[in-house]
Design a protein around this motif. Structure first.
Motif, PDB file in Angstrom:
ATOM      1  N   GLY A   1      22.787  48.342 -25.716  1.00  0.00           N
ATOM      2  CA  GLY A   1      21.399  48.293 -25.302  1.00  0.00           C
ATOM      3  C   GLY A   1      21.109  47.079 -24.446  1.00  0.00           C
ATOM      4  N   GLU A   2      21.797  45.993 -24.727  1.00  0.00           N
ATOM      5  CA  GLU A   2      21.627  44.776 -23.942  1.00  0.00           C
ATOM      6  C   GLU A   2      22.022  45.025 -22.485  1.00  0.00           C
ATOM      7  N   GLU A   3      23.118  45.735 -22.275  1.00  0.00           N
ATOM      8  CA  GLU A   3      23.527  46.047 -20.903  1.00  0.00           C
ATOM      9  C   GLU A   3      22.473  46.904 -20.220  1.00  0.00           C
ATOM     10  N   GLN A   4      21.856  47.818 -20.968  1.00  0.00           N
ATOM     11  CA  GLN A   4      20.822  48.658 -20.387  1.00  0.00           C
ATOM     12  C   GLN A   4      19.648  47.803 -19.914  1.00  0.00           C
ATOM     13  N   ALA A   5      19.275  46.804 -20.696  1.00  0.00           N
ATOM     14  CA  ALA A   5      18.190  45.913 -20.286  1.00  0.00           C
ATOM     15  C   ALA A   5      18.581  45.155 -19.027  1.00  0.00           C
ATOM     16  N   GLU A   6      19.845  44.733 -18.968  1.00  0.00           N
ATOM     17  CA  GLU A   6      20.307  44.021 -17.776  1.00  0.00           C
ATOM     18  C   GLU A   6      20.285  44.935 -16.561  1.00  0.00           C
ATOM     19  N   ILE A   7      20.586  46.218 -16.762  1.00  0.00           N
ATOM     20  CA  ILE A   7      20.589  47.174 -15.653  1.00  0.00           C
ATOM     21  C   ILE A   7      19.186  47.267 -15.055  1.00  0.00           C
ATOM     22  N   ARG A   8      18.163  47.339 -15.921  1.00  0.00           N
ATOM     23  CA  ARG A   8      16.798  47.495 -15.434  1.00  0.00           C
ATOM     24  C   ARG A   8      16.330  46.308 -14.608  1.00  0.00           C
ATOM     25  N   THR A   9      16.811  45.112 -14.944  1.00  0.00           N
ATOM     26  CA  THR A   9      16.320  43.925 -14.252  1.00  0.00           C
ATOM     27  C   THR A   9      17.213  43.501 -13.094  1.00  0.00           C
ATOM     28  N   ASN A  10      18.332  44.145 -12.927  1.00  0.00           N
ATOM     29  CA  ASN A  10      19.290  43.738 -11.911  1.00  0.00           C
ATOM     30  C   ASN A  10      19.058  44.493 -10.608  1.00  0.00           C
ATOM     31  N   ASP A  11      19.065  43.786  -9.477  1.00  0.00           N
ATOM     32  CA  ASP A  11      18.808  44.404  -8.192  1.00  0.00           C
ATOM     33  C   ASP A  11      20.060  44.910  -7.496  1.00  0.00           C
TER      34      ASP A  11
ATOM     35  N   ALA B   1      23.287  47.122  -6.979  1.00  0.00           N
ATOM     36  CA  ALA B   1      23.818  48.408  -7.443  1.00  0.00           C
ATOM     37  C   ALA B   1      25.201  48.274  -8.076  1.00  0.00           C
ATOM     38  N   VAL B   2      26.042  47.437  -7.512  1.00  0.00           N
ATOM     39  CA  VAL B   2      27.393  47.281  -8.053  1.00  0.00           C
ATOM     40  C   VAL B   2      27.341  46.651  -9.441  1.00  0.00           C
ATOM     41  N   GLU B   3      26.519  45.654  -9.604  1.00  0.00           N
ATOM     42  CA  GLU B   3      26.382  45.015 -10.904  1.00  0.00           C
ATOM     43  C   GLU B   3      25.769  45.968 -11.922  1.00  0.00           C
ATOM     44  N   GLN B   4      24.831  46.793 -11.465  1.00  0.00           N
ATOM     45  CA  GLN B   4      24.234  47.790 -12.350  1.00  0.00           C
ATOM     46  C   GLN B   4      25.286  48.778 -12.829  1.00  0.00           C
ATOM     47  N   GLU B   5      26.096  49.222 -11.910  1.00  0.00           N
ATOM     48  CA  GLU B   5      27.152  50.179 -12.254  1.00  0.00           C
ATOM     49  C   GLU B   5      28.160  49.557 -13.216  1.00  0.00           C
ATOM     50  N   ALA B   6      28.515  48.312 -12.975  1.00  0.00           N
ATOM     51  CA  ALA B   6      29.465  47.630 -13.863  1.00  0.00           C
ATOM     52  C   ALA B   6      28.887  47.466 -15.265  1.00  0.00           C
ATOM     53  N   ALA B   7      27.623  47.080 -15.350  1.00  0.00           N
ATOM     54  CA  ALA B   7      26.980  46.916 -16.657  1.00  0.00           C
ATOM     55  C   ALA B   7      26.875  48.244 -17.383  1.00  0.00           C
ATOM     56  N   MET B   8      26.553  49.311 -16.662  1.00  0.00           N
ATOM     57  CA  MET B   8      26.465  50.629 -17.275  1.00  0.00           C
ATOM     58  C   MET B   8      27.846  51.083 -17.759  1.00  0.00           C
ATOM     59  N   THR B   9      28.854  50.850 -16.946  1.00  0.00           N
ATOM     60  CA  THR B   9      30.212  51.229 -17.323  1.00  0.00           C
ATOM     61  C   THR B   9      30.652  50.468 -18.565  1.00  0.00           C
TER      62      THR B   9
END
Length: 194
Positions: free
Chosen positions: A105-115, A117-125
């Motif tokens: 869930g922490e990664e999901q929160a980071e995804i929402r606040t991160n601008d 796309a690559v970092e979002q994908e890495a956090a989701m993965t």
């Protein structure tokens, strides 16, 4: 008798023996060889913000307990067990708020606040990877996040190369399936929102 100088080409057994005898250089070389393994195991289990501190704690604990290692050829497996136990202790000692924080869930929160796309994908993965069974989760984290090869993982974890290869293959299949499922779900939610 010829004394071999402690260096990067020494076997783990030689380094463990020297570190047990108080050689800090040997222990530093062991740290260099195994820090990515410890980091990867912890990254599978605890919030990313705490991983670096816990890596240091694990190695301090190992330094204090090195004398208790019965079979120096099993250093990697012993270190991995200590690392897993430290991750478990992290949650036993954590405050109720920390325990309630799901690492995925922490990664999901980071995804929402991160601008980015690559970092979002890495956090989701990473969040999806954390939902896999432990055997696959550790092998894949060491391969994908820590950049270790299959033979390196086998050598450092005390596993056979064949078992690591199977774990990586099956883990990648599971990871792809879960990521595809997550992408389909996101696409459906986007369609409903319109």
């Amino acid at each position: 008798m010829t004394v071999q100088p402690i260096g990067e080409t020494c076997s783990d057994d030689v380094l463990v023996s020297a570190a047990r005898a108080g050689d800090r250089t040997a222990f530093g070389l062991l740290y260099g060889r195994y820090a990515r393994v410890v980091h990867g195991i912890l990254l599978c289990r605890v919030p990313p913000r705490d991983v670096d501190d816990l890596v240091q704690e694990v190695f301090l604990l190992v330094l204090r307990q090195l004398h208790s290692l019965r079979d120096i050829s099993r250093f990697g497996a012993w270190l991995s067990t200590i690392t897993r136990n430290r991750a478990n202790d992290y949650y036993r000692k954590a405050s109720p708020v920390d325990r309630a924080t799901d690492p995925a869930g922490e990664e999901q929160a980071e995804i929402r606040t991160n601008d980015h796309a690559v970092e979002q994908e890495a956090a989701m993965t990473l969040a999806v990877l954390r939902t896999l069974p432990e055997t696959y989760r550790e092998s894949l984290t060491l391969r994908l996040v820590e950049g270790m090869t299959g033979p390196e993982i086998a050598a450092r974890m005390g596993l056979t190369h064949g078992s690591v290869r199977v774990n990586l293959h099956r883990g990648m299949q599971m990871l792809r399936e879960k990521l595809d499922e997550k992408a389909r779900s996101a696409a459906q939610n986007m369609g409903k929102a319109r």
